[in-house]
Design a protein around this motif. Structure first.
Motif: not given
Lengths: 239, 239
Positions: A213, A215, A220-221, B108, B110-113
């Motif tokens: 991803l 990151t 994106f984040m 933060g 949200k969209n990442a592991f």
């Protein structure tokens, strides 16, 4: 070093395309360190990428096919290393719908990822190509509302793509996601349909998914990804 | 070799537990080659596993905590290599719900592991432990319908687990999935709640997910996984 023929490497997700995150976040040269076979799209949703024998090609919305250079970037791409040790299976004359239904049964495609490479002679091939977007990027459904479609009759070429279990819909395209490129490298795109005359397929079950991803990309984040509308948008855009 | 502190390694999926695929498909010794910190469950859904400093412990349904030996297997586990270079952040007195809400904002998430390691002194810790199942395995909701719960007051210990974006719900637990183990290694389990007095947390954003599926397990390859009922079952079992 032994080549890893067990891993599907994926950069980005289909979900991040939905709100319009079309920035390129991996270079082609980096992507190609993870595999020699695969599919993707260029930054700005600029066309359909096919990676074959370690070379990346772009089907552009004007109907041309172009070499993708090392420094070009992609927001979303999947590659694997083709396992040349695997057996090939003959494919009889059939449509794309019949092929995917047959292959699912034949290769037991259900709960694991698989790379698909189908070479053959086609009566008919029907593709679409995503048109390049400019910033500020629109959502995927807007970007793909009108997409050029192209057909070619009596063409030899290769279908390259993946089977993914429905569990991963949104992370990637659930079920089959297939691109095409002709042997003469003049015709390519995201497959909508085909009628194959004769061919052979290699189905490579991939036990590992290595998902990378972006990151370090702030957009994106921080993006809001609407999971409710996600599958609807994907079905609309990736039909 | 430089340690990979960027990758969440996951064996199996939460989804495969739903129809009762509780066979152990990775050995603990194999799992520990992919990380020194993490969570999981043993074959037969036998308790809650916590991996800390490269050692694996099992919280059993009888309330004991036991060392997990190298040859023991797991159907589902997640590990990463703890990055000791990362800064720690002080954590004030708060409940688990307040902690997860705060950490999401602060880090933060949200969209990442991300891997979470929270050490501290706790007023109160409340865990549950999945009870061991025997073959033929029941579905997850049946297996977890009645689960022993345990509480401990005034305990020092470590919370270990992950944040995963909702996009991956079903592949793993969406949002937070946290286990606990006390410093004296006498108390552990899947966290239902805590009240921390003082502590410090390390949040390790993990750009890569390396997902390994048990493709050599015929039950897994052929299983029918009901995606409709999946999230419902997971919410029921993993509350």
């Amino acid at each position: 070093m032994m080549k890893d023929v067990q891993t599907l490497y994926q950069h980005g997700t289909l979900a991040l395309l939905v709100p319009g995150l079309f920035d390129g976040t991996i270079t082609t040269s980096d992507l190609l360190t993870h595999g020699d076979t695969g599919i993707g799209t260029l930054a700005g949703l600029d066309g359909e990428v096919v990676i074959i024998n370690g070379q990346a090609f772009q089907a552009a919305a004007d109907g041309t096919v172009n070499a993708v250079t090392d420094e070009m970037t992609m927001p979303f791409a999947s590659v694997h290393t083709f396992d040349s040790q695997l057996p090939t299976t003959p494919v009889a004359a059939m449509t794309m719908m019949a092929f995917t239904a047959w292959l699912k049964q034949f290769a037991g495609l259900k709960n694991a990822f698989a790379g698909i490479v189908l070479t053959g002679t086609f009566n008919h091939v029907h593709v679409r190509v995503a048109p390049k977007q400019v910033k500020p990027y629109p959502p995927l459904t807007t970007a793909t509302a009108s997409q050029p479609e192209f057909t070619r009759n009596d063409v030899t070429g290769t279908v390259i793509g993946y089977f993914a279990p429905e569990l991963y819909a949104g992370v990637t395209v659930g079920d089959f996601h297939l691109h095409f490129i002709s042997d003469d490298r003049q015709f390519a795109g995201h497959l909508l349909d085909f009628a194959i005359t004769t061919g052979e397929v290699v189905t490579q079950v991939l036990p590992n998914l290595l998902l990378h991803l972006p990151t370090d990309n702030a957009d994106f984040m921080h993006a809001d990804i609407d999971l409710q509308g996600l599958n609807e948008s994907i079905n609309q855009a990736e039909r």
